[in-house]
Write a protein that holds these residues in place. Structure first.
Motif, PDB file in Angstrom:
ATOM      1  N   SER A  80      -2.429 -24.491  16.238  1.00  0.00           N
ATOM      2  CA  SER A  80      -1.560 -25.656  16.033  1.00  0.00           C
ATOM      3  C   SER A  80      -0.620 -25.433  14.846  1.00  0.00           C
ATOM      4  N   ARG A  81      -0.875 -24.359  14.094  1.00  0.00           N
ATOM      5  CA  ARG A  81      -0.018 -24.041  12.937  1.00  0.00           C
ATOM      6  C   ARG A  81       0.758 -22.762  13.191  1.00  0.00           C
ATOM      7  N   CYS A  82       1.999 -22.725  12.701  1.00  0.00           N
ATOM      8  CA  CYS A  82       2.810 -21.523  12.851  1.00  0.00           C
ATOM      9  C   CYS A  82       2.581 -20.594  11.656  1.00  0.00           C
ATOM     10  N   GLY A  83       3.027 -19.347  11.810  1.00  0.00           N
ATOM     11  CA  GLY A  83       3.081 -18.430  10.670  1.00  0.00           C
ATOM     12  C   GLY A  83       1.763 -17.925  10.143  1.00  0.00           C
ATOM     13  N   ILE A  84       0.705 -18.001  10.966  1.00  0.00           N
ATOM     14  CA  ILE A  84      -0.600 -17.541  10.478  1.00  0.00           C
ATOM     15  C   ILE A  84      -0.837 -16.107  10.918  1.00  0.00           C
ATOM     16  N   ARG A  85      -1.076 -15.247   9.923  1.00  0.00           N
ATOM     17  CA  ARG A  85      -1.292 -13.820  10.196  1.00  0.00           C
ATOM     18  C   ARG A  85      -2.767 -13.520  10.068  1.00  0.00           C
ATOM     19  N   MET A  86      -3.323 -12.903  11.129  1.00  0.00           N
ATOM     20  CA  MET A  86      -4.744 -12.540  11.103  1.00  0.00           C
ATOM     21  C   MET A  86      -4.904 -11.156  11.695  1.00  0.00           C
ATOM     22  N   THR A  87      -5.782 -10.353  11.121  1.00  0.00           N
ATOM     23  CA  THR A  87      -6.074  -9.065  11.750  1.00  0.00           C
ATOM     24  C   THR A  87      -7.045  -9.327  12.896  1.00  0.00           C
ATOM     25  N   SER A  88      -7.266  -8.305  13.717  1.00  0.00           N
ATOM     26  CA  SER A  88      -8.141  -8.480  14.877  1.00  0.00           C
ATOM     27  C   SER A  88      -9.565  -8.848  14.465  1.00  0.00           C
ATOM     28  N   SER A  89      -9.962  -8.458  13.250  1.00  0.00           N
ATOM     29  CA  SER A  89     -11.321  -8.782  12.798  1.00  0.00           C
ATOM     30  C   SER A  89     -11.354 -10.086  11.997  1.00  0.00           C
ATOM     31  N   ASN A  90     -10.234 -10.850  12.023  1.00  0.00           N
ATOM     32  CA  ASN A  90     -10.107 -12.108  11.269  1.00  0.00           C
ATOM     33  C   ASN A  90     -10.201 -11.904   9.767  1.00  0.00           C
ATOM     34  N   MET A  91      -9.924 -10.686   9.312  1.00  0.00           N
ATOM     35  CA  MET A  91      -9.920 -10.429   7.878  1.00  0.00           C
ATOM     36  C   MET A  91      -8.560 -10.794   7.308  1.00  0.00           C
ATOM     37  N   PRO A  92      -8.508 -11.134   6.013  1.00  0.00           N
ATOM     38  CA  PRO A  92      -7.216 -11.516   5.447  1.00  0.00           C
ATOM     39  C   PRO A  92      -6.286 -10.325   5.343  1.00  0.00           C
ATOM     40  N   LEU A  93      -5.001 -10.591   5.345  1.00  0.00           N
ATOM     41  CA  LEU A  93      -4.011  -9.541   5.164  1.00  0.00           C
ATOM     42  C   LEU A  93      -3.555  -9.532   3.729  1.00  0.00           C
ATOM     43  N   PRO A  94      -3.220  -8.359   3.183  1.00  0.00           N
ATOM     44  CA  PRO A  94      -2.724  -8.341   1.810  1.00  0.00           C
ATOM     45  C   PRO A  94      -1.437  -9.144   1.704  1.00  0.00           C
ATOM     46  N   ALA A  95      -1.303  -9.903   0.635  1.00  0.00           N
ATOM     47  CA  ALA A  95      -0.117 -10.746   0.466  1.00  0.00           C
ATOM     48  C   ALA A  95       1.100  -9.886   0.195  1.00  0.00           C
ATOM     49  N   TYR A  96       0.879  -8.746  -0.443  1.00  0.00           N
ATOM     50  CA  TYR A  96       2.005  -7.881  -0.794  1.00  0.00           C
ATOM     51  C   TYR A  96       1.690  -6.468  -0.349  1.00  0.00           C
ATOM     52  N   THR A  97       2.587  -5.892   0.426  1.00  0.00           N
ATOM     53  CA  THR A  97       2.384  -4.521   0.875  1.00  0.00           C
ATOM     54  C   THR A  97       3.518  -3.684   0.333  1.00  0.00           C
ATOM     55  N   SER A  98       3.192  -2.661  -0.411  1.00  0.00           N
ATOM     56  CA  SER A  98       4.239  -1.812  -0.969  1.00  0.00           C
ATOM     57  C   SER A  98       4.673  -0.825   0.098  1.00  0.00           C
ATOM     58  N   THR A  99       5.941  -0.865   0.479  1.00  0.00           N
ATOM     59  CA  THR A  99       6.400   0.047   1.515  1.00  0.00           C
ATOM     60  C   THR A  99       7.677   0.713   1.058  1.00  0.00           C
ATOM     61  N   GLU A 100       7.848   1.934   1.466  1.00  0.00           N
ATOM     62  CA  GLU A 100       9.117   2.602   1.213  1.00  0.00           C
ATOM     63  C   GLU A 100      10.049   2.272   2.366  1.00  0.00           C
ATOM     64  N   ARG A 101      11.227   2.835   2.280  1.00  0.00           N
ATOM     65  CA  ARG A 101      12.251   2.688   3.304  1.00  0.00           C
ATOM     66  C   ARG A 101      11.665   2.628   4.716  1.00  0.00           C
ATOM     67  N   ILE A 102      12.153   1.678   5.527  1.00  0.00           N
ATOM     68  CA  ILE A 102      11.725   1.592   6.927  1.00  0.00           C
ATOM     69  C   ILE A 102      12.006   2.942   7.572  1.00  0.00           C
ATOM     70  N   VAL A 103      13.034   3.602   7.005  1.00  0.00           N
ATOM     71  CA  VAL A 103      13.486   4.882   7.504  1.00  0.00           C
ATOM     72  C   VAL A 103      12.434   5.960   7.277  1.00  0.00           C
TER      73      VAL A 103
END
Length: 387
Positions: free
Chosen positions: A185-208
């Protein structure tokens, strides 16, 4: 000193004494080493087995309901995409996080989500889901009592920003299916397949060059729009169980919905879910020369079922202001070099918003950024959405 060598007659079948000693010397060491290796293997095996049998953690879900007396009900609390609902929900969720992270032992509390804020004559009623991880040998009732005790303890200290009416507090154990249905009933909820929380911040380099998304459910609203026979053309965002939001320029060459399909999941092949497109609506004021109003909607022929892998995104309030240097993410299956092939696995990169004033400078986009556009990236490059 000269030593005469030991003499042996041909009748002597014994090997030299020196060799016999060496053989006797090595045998106990070999035996000890062999025993140690066997003991180590047995120990490791027992450790692994006991870890999985005894220490295997499992997710437990609870529906919490309580009355908050120092908050007045607002009409917009009934609209789950409103700023008021979002802000109040986040306040309550942060409060729960503080209470349980302090008291429930290392890593037992996963996360919480407010499902509903409804009016009450003394304030507002809150309905929310609480998620925990405990050893699978624990009972749901035993954990419920621990959670209740922690909540009652925190009500006594009165350190919370919200006043909860203690007699109104109820906790009910629910299964993962009920939990998922409530969260749908709520939008924008991110869950992994194991219902574990996702890190709030993921350090990523260039999408490239950047990292491929590791987890299913990290961007559950991400879709791939594909032309039959030609593959991936554009990314899209799921905004309801039947509608996708995308760019109008995707349909420049082909506007026939029968030629399009949408897939979901972190890989294009195989897709987690696939749907046909039934309708395409381009923004009536789309201008391809200036890229203004570059927005389109695509309707699926059959709705999708929300799950950990497929979920709708929250549409922001129309008045939203994102100040410069706000962290945002770009995600997609697009090429990682100019005119390169599309990617089978979803990629993501963190970028920062840039003010339109800066972006419209002569050395940047030279006035091409209109009021309906958003600029993001880094002035020095480094992280990018390719083109």
């Amino acid at each position: 000193h000269y030593h005469r060598p030991a003499q042996f007659s041909k009748a002597d079948d014994y090997p030299p004494v020196e060799f016999q000693r060496r053989q006797e010397f090595w045998d106990p060491i070999r035996l000890a080493l062999f025993t140690l290796v066997i003991v180590a293997i047995i120990g490791i095996t027992i450790g692994i087995v006991s870890h999985y049998v005894v220490e295997d953690d499992k997710s437990f879900y609870y529906l919490a309901s309580f009355q908050v007396t120092n908050v007045k009900y607002r009409e917009n609390y009934g609209i789950k995409t409103s700023k008021e609902f979002t802000q109040r929900s986040h306040q309550i969720e942060r409060m729960m996080s503080r209470i349980f992270r302090r008291s429930s032992g290392a890593g037992r509390f996963i996360k919480s989500h407010v499902i509903k804020i409804s009016p009450d004559e003394n304030g507002v009623n809150i309905l929310m889901v609480l998620m925990f991880r405990y050893p699978s040998t624990s009972s749901a009732e035993y954990i419920r009592k621990i959670i209740e005790r922690i909540l009652y303890q925190s009500l006594k200290t009165k350190e919370m920003p919200l006043t909860i009416n203690k007699p109104s507090l109820t906790l009910t154990s629910i299964d993962s299916k009920k939990m998922r249905n409530l969260l749908n009933s709520r939008c924008g909820i991110r869950m992994t397949s194991s219902n574990m929380p996702l890190p709030a911040y993921t350090s990523t380099e260039r999408i490239v060059q950047g990292r491929e998304t590791a987890m299913e459910g990290e961007w559950p609203w991400q879709a791939s729009l594909q032309l039959k026979g030609a593959g991936h053309q554009c990314g899209a965002s799921l905004i309801s169980n039947t509608w996708l939001l995308t760019a109008a320029h995707c349909f420049r060459k082909n506007k026939d919905p029968r030629q399009w399909i949408a897939t979901f999941g972190t890989t294009i092949n195989p897709p987690a879910v696939e749907r046909n497109v039934g309708k395409i609506i381009l923004h009536e004021n789309y201008r391809k020369e200036t890229n203004e109003n570059d927005i389109a909607l695509a309707q699926l022929t059959t709705r999708v079922e929300f799950s950990n892998v497929v979920q709708r995104v929250c549409l922001p309030d129309s008045s939203i202001k994102l100040p410069p240097k706000t962290s945002v993410f770009v995600t997609g299956f697009g090429s990682i070099v100019d005119d390169g092939p599309t990617q089978n696995k979803l990629r993501q990169a963190r970028v920062e918003t840039i003010s339109s004033d800066v972006c419209n400078r002569k050395d940047v986009y030279d006035g091409l950024i209109t009021s309906g556009m958003l600029c993001a990236g880094f002035m020095e490059g480094k992280v990018d959405a390719c083109k």
